[in-house]
Motif scaffolding. Sequence first.
Motif, PDB file in Angstrom:
ATOM      1  N   SER A   7       0.826  -1.203   0.000  1.00 25.36           N
ATOM      2  CA  SER A   7       0.000   0.000   0.000  1.00 25.36           C
ATOM      3  C   SER A   7       0.861   1.254   0.000  1.00 25.36           C
ATOM      4  O   SER A   7       0.562   2.232  -0.696  1.00 25.36           O
ATOM      5  N   GLN A   8       1.939   1.224   0.771  1.00 23.36           N
ATOM      6  CA  GLN A   8       2.839   2.382   0.811  1.00 23.36           C
ATOM      7  C   GLN A   8       3.514   2.598  -0.535  1.00 23.36           C
ATOM      8  O   GLN A   8       3.637   3.736  -1.003  1.00 23.36           O
ATOM      9  N   GLU A  64       0.958   4.025  -2.964  1.00 21.83           N
ATOM     10  CA  GLU A  64       0.698   5.441  -2.691  1.00 21.83           C
ATOM     11  C   GLU A  64       1.843   6.306  -3.190  1.00 21.83           C
ATOM     12  O   GLU A  64       1.634   7.367  -3.776  1.00 21.83           O
ATOM     13  N   LYS A  65       3.053   5.827  -2.969  1.00 15.37           N
ATOM     14  CA  LYS A  65       4.224   6.577  -3.431  1.00 15.37           C
ATOM     15  C   LYS A  65       4.225   6.699  -4.951  1.00 15.37           C
ATOM     16  O   LYS A  65       4.497   7.766  -5.507  1.00 15.37           O
ATOM     17  N   ARG A  86       1.663   9.265  -6.052  1.00 18.27           N
ATOM     18  CA  ARG A  86       2.109  10.645  -5.834  1.00 18.27           C
ATOM     19  C   ARG A  86       3.121  11.075  -6.888  1.00 18.27           C
ATOM     20  O   ARG A  86       3.065  12.185  -7.394  1.00 18.27           O
TER      21      ARG A  86
END
Length: 200
Positions: free
Chosen positions: A171-172, A175-176, A179
Amino acid sequence: MEDGHPFIDCYAVLQVDPRCSARQLEVAYRQLAKMYHPDHPETADLERFNNITEAYSLLRNPDKRSIYNTLYTHKTGYSFAPKETPRTEGMAAISDANMHGSILLYLYRKRRECARHPGVGTYDILRNLDCSEDHFEFHAWYLRKKGFIEHTEDGQYAITVEGVDHVIAMSQTAEKTLRITQWDDAEPEHWTAREAATVQ
């Protein structure tokens, strides 16, 4: 070949690959028939010539060949399914990776919503994730070996601590990536310190 008659491997008789084209079949037949024809004393073999003729007579007819191929698969275990190319194998691997992530996320939500009863049955997973039973066996094997899922006492599947950590890491990363995509057209000097640190 059936009804009490012994099975004859017509492809072996004609020395061709079972997936050969009609043209390849014809070329093989003509070469072998010429070699073993009674008119050629040096290589004549009447029995072999007759076997070659019978095999070609059967396989040259598309309908008869289709029926024979079914019998051939049954007798030999040979598969006429198209072989996977490196590209299709790569696409299958990507699809598998996506399914692994979907299974873990599904089990993660279940444990997060009901920590005391985190188990999920195979049927629920198959139904909610649109996964075939055969494919799920592979996915379950992989995820168990990685330590991401486990069996509960009642035989259901549940995510492990390692599995939870993996979902959070995925998930991280997602998300990165999102972005970075959103900021792709923006000038670096307009990023905040936190945003800049995120894409380092």
